[in-house]
Design an enzyme around this catalytic site. Structure first.
Site, PDB file in Angstrom:
ATOM      1  N   ASP A  33      41.486  37.368  30.171  1.00  0.00           N
ATOM      2  CA  ASP A  33      40.732  38.315  30.992  1.00  0.00           C
ATOM      3  C   ASP A  33      40.998  39.740  30.502  1.00  0.00           C
ATOM      4  O   ASP A  33      42.128  40.095  30.179  1.00  0.00           O
ATOM      5  CB  ASP A  33      41.132  38.174  32.464  1.00  0.00           C
ATOM      6  CG  ASP A  33      40.134  38.839  33.395  1.00  0.00           C
ATOM      7  OD1 ASP A  33      39.440  38.111  34.126  1.00  0.00           O
ATOM      8  OD2 ASP A  33      40.035  40.090  33.385  1.00  0.00           O
ATOM      9  N   ASN A  91      35.304  32.506  41.839  1.00  0.00           N
ATOM     10  CA  ASN A  91      34.528  33.285  42.797  1.00  0.00           C
ATOM     11  C   ASN A  91      33.059  32.938  42.661  1.00  0.00           C
ATOM     12  O   ASN A  91      32.539  32.838  41.551  1.00  0.00           O
ATOM     13  CB  ASN A  91      34.734  34.781  42.537  1.00  0.00           C
ATOM     14  CG  ASN A  91      36.160  35.212  42.777  1.00  0.00           C
ATOM     15  OD1 ASN A  91      36.755  34.851  43.788  1.00  0.00           O
ATOM     16  ND2 ASN A  91      36.722  35.970  41.856  1.00  0.00           N
ATOM     17  N   VAL A 100      30.560  38.342  37.434  1.00  0.00           N
ATOM     18  CA  VAL A 100      29.821  37.858  36.262  1.00  0.00           C
ATOM     19  C   VAL A 100      29.120  36.551  36.649  1.00  0.00           C
ATOM     20  O   VAL A 100      29.780  35.563  36.985  1.00  0.00           O
ATOM     21  CB  VAL A 100      30.774  37.625  35.066  1.00  0.00           C
ATOM     22  CG1 VAL A 100      29.981  37.134  33.857  1.00  0.00           C
ATOM     23  CG2 VAL A 100      31.533  38.902  34.725  1.00  0.00           C
ATOM     24  N   HIS A 104      32.754  30.539  35.990  1.00  0.00           N
ATOM     25  CA  HIS A 104      34.031  30.680  35.294  1.00  0.00           C
ATOM     26  C   HIS A 104      35.170  30.340  36.231  1.00  0.00           C
ATOM     27  O   HIS A 104      35.091  30.554  37.434  1.00  0.00           O
ATOM     28  CB  HIS A 104      34.223  32.087  34.721  1.00  0.00           C
ATOM     29  CG  HIS A 104      33.997  33.202  35.694  1.00  0.00           C
ATOM     30  ND1 HIS A 104      32.738  33.610  36.070  1.00  0.00           N
ATOM     31  CD2 HIS A 104      34.861  34.002  36.355  1.00  0.00           C
ATOM     32  CE1 HIS A 104      32.838  34.623  36.920  1.00  0.00           C
ATOM     33  NE2 HIS A 104      34.124  34.876  37.127  1.00  0.00           N
TER      34      HIS A 104
HETATM   35  P1  AMP Z   1      34.716  37.423  38.873  1.00  0.00           P
HETATM   36  O1  AMP Z   1      34.940  38.624  39.738  1.00  0.00           O
HETATM   37  O2  AMP Z   1      35.318  36.176  39.432  1.00  0.00           O
HETATM   38  O3  AMP Z   1      33.250  37.269  38.504  1.00  0.00           O
HETATM   39  O4  AMP Z   1      35.536  37.695  37.538  1.00  0.00           O
HETATM   40  C1  AMP Z   1      35.008  38.257  36.381  1.00  0.00           C
HETATM   41  C2  AMP Z   1      36.162  38.533  35.469  1.00  0.00           C
HETATM   42  O5  AMP Z   1      35.655  38.789  34.182  1.00  0.00           O
HETATM   43  C3  AMP Z   1      37.025  39.737  35.854  1.00  0.00           C
HETATM   44  O6  AMP Z   1      38.364  39.304  36.082  1.00  0.00           O
HETATM   45  C4  AMP Z   1      36.898  40.665  34.662  1.00  0.00           C
HETATM   46  O7  AMP Z   1      38.091  41.372  34.380  1.00  0.00           O
HETATM   47  C5  AMP Z   1      36.523  39.701  33.559  1.00  0.00           C
HETATM   48  N1  AMP Z   1      35.800  40.268  32.427  1.00  0.00           N
HETATM   49  C6  AMP Z   1      34.689  41.041  32.456  1.00  0.00           C
HETATM   50  N2  AMP Z   1      34.278  41.324  31.212  1.00  0.00           N
HETATM   51  C7  AMP Z   1      35.143  40.718  30.377  1.00  0.00           C
HETATM   52  C8  AMP Z   1      35.248  40.633  28.952  1.00  0.00           C
HETATM   53  N3  AMP Z   1      34.383  41.254  28.149  1.00  0.00           N
HETATM   54  N4  AMP Z   1      36.265  39.908  28.432  1.00  0.00           N
HETATM   55  C9  AMP Z   1      37.156  39.293  29.241  1.00  0.00           C
HETATM   56  N5  AMP Z   1      37.094  39.325  30.586  1.00  0.00           N
HETATM   57  C10 AMP Z   1      36.105  40.040  31.148  1.00  0.00           C
END
Ligand code: AMP
Length: 119
Positions: A33, A91, A100, A104
């Site tokens: 992450d 989430n 995102v 995931h």
């Molecule tokens: P969520 O809030 O469950 O959708 O988590 C999305 C996660 O994606 C967050 O913990 C971010 O820090 C992570 N994230 C966003 N962009 C990237 C990226 N380019 N590479 C790695 N992690 C990312």
């Protein structure tokens, strides 16, 4: 939730932006992450275009579902976190603050993670 192929994880899967990869196979990609919330914070994503857990289970075929679960287990094993413990988190949607819209699973480990989350 319909799938938006412009999301950042779709771009990572297409190789349009880099990631700090820790594991990849036919069904899944795992990477660190970018904003870790624990000493070890790995994201595992399926390779198919699924927006959420419920979309994944409803739309993916059995091989993808099993393959994705086994990929998560492989990442956990290779991260050497079983003895200390870990948390899996996914989430989904607005109330859970999904940022995102590509399904995931977060793997969090490496410290005392506390009790259940609060808003
Ligand atoms: P969520 O809030 O469950 O959708 O988590 C999305 C996660 O994606 C967050 O913990 C971010 O820090 C992570 N994230 C966003 N962009 C990237 C990226 N380019 N590479 C790695 N992690 C990312």
């Amino acid at each position: 939730m319909s799938y938006d192929s412009s999301n950042i994880f779709a771009k990572i899967l297409r190789g349009e932006i880099p990631c700090d990869k820790v594991y990849e196979d036919e069904f899944a990609l795992a990477f660190n992450d970018i904003s870790p919330q624990a000493p070890k914070h790995i994201l595992v994503i399926p390779k198919g275009p699924y927006a959420s857990y419920d979309d994944f289970i409803a739309s993916a075929d059995d091989a993808e579902i099993v393959g994705f679960q086994r990929a998560i287990a492989k990442v956990i094993g290779e991260a050497d976190i079983i003895a200390g413990g870990y948390r899996l988190l996914s989430n989904t949607g607005v109330d859970a603050h999904q940022a995102v819209p590509h399904y995931h699973v977060h793997i969090l480990a490496g410290a005392n993670l506390g009790g259940k989350l609060v808003a």
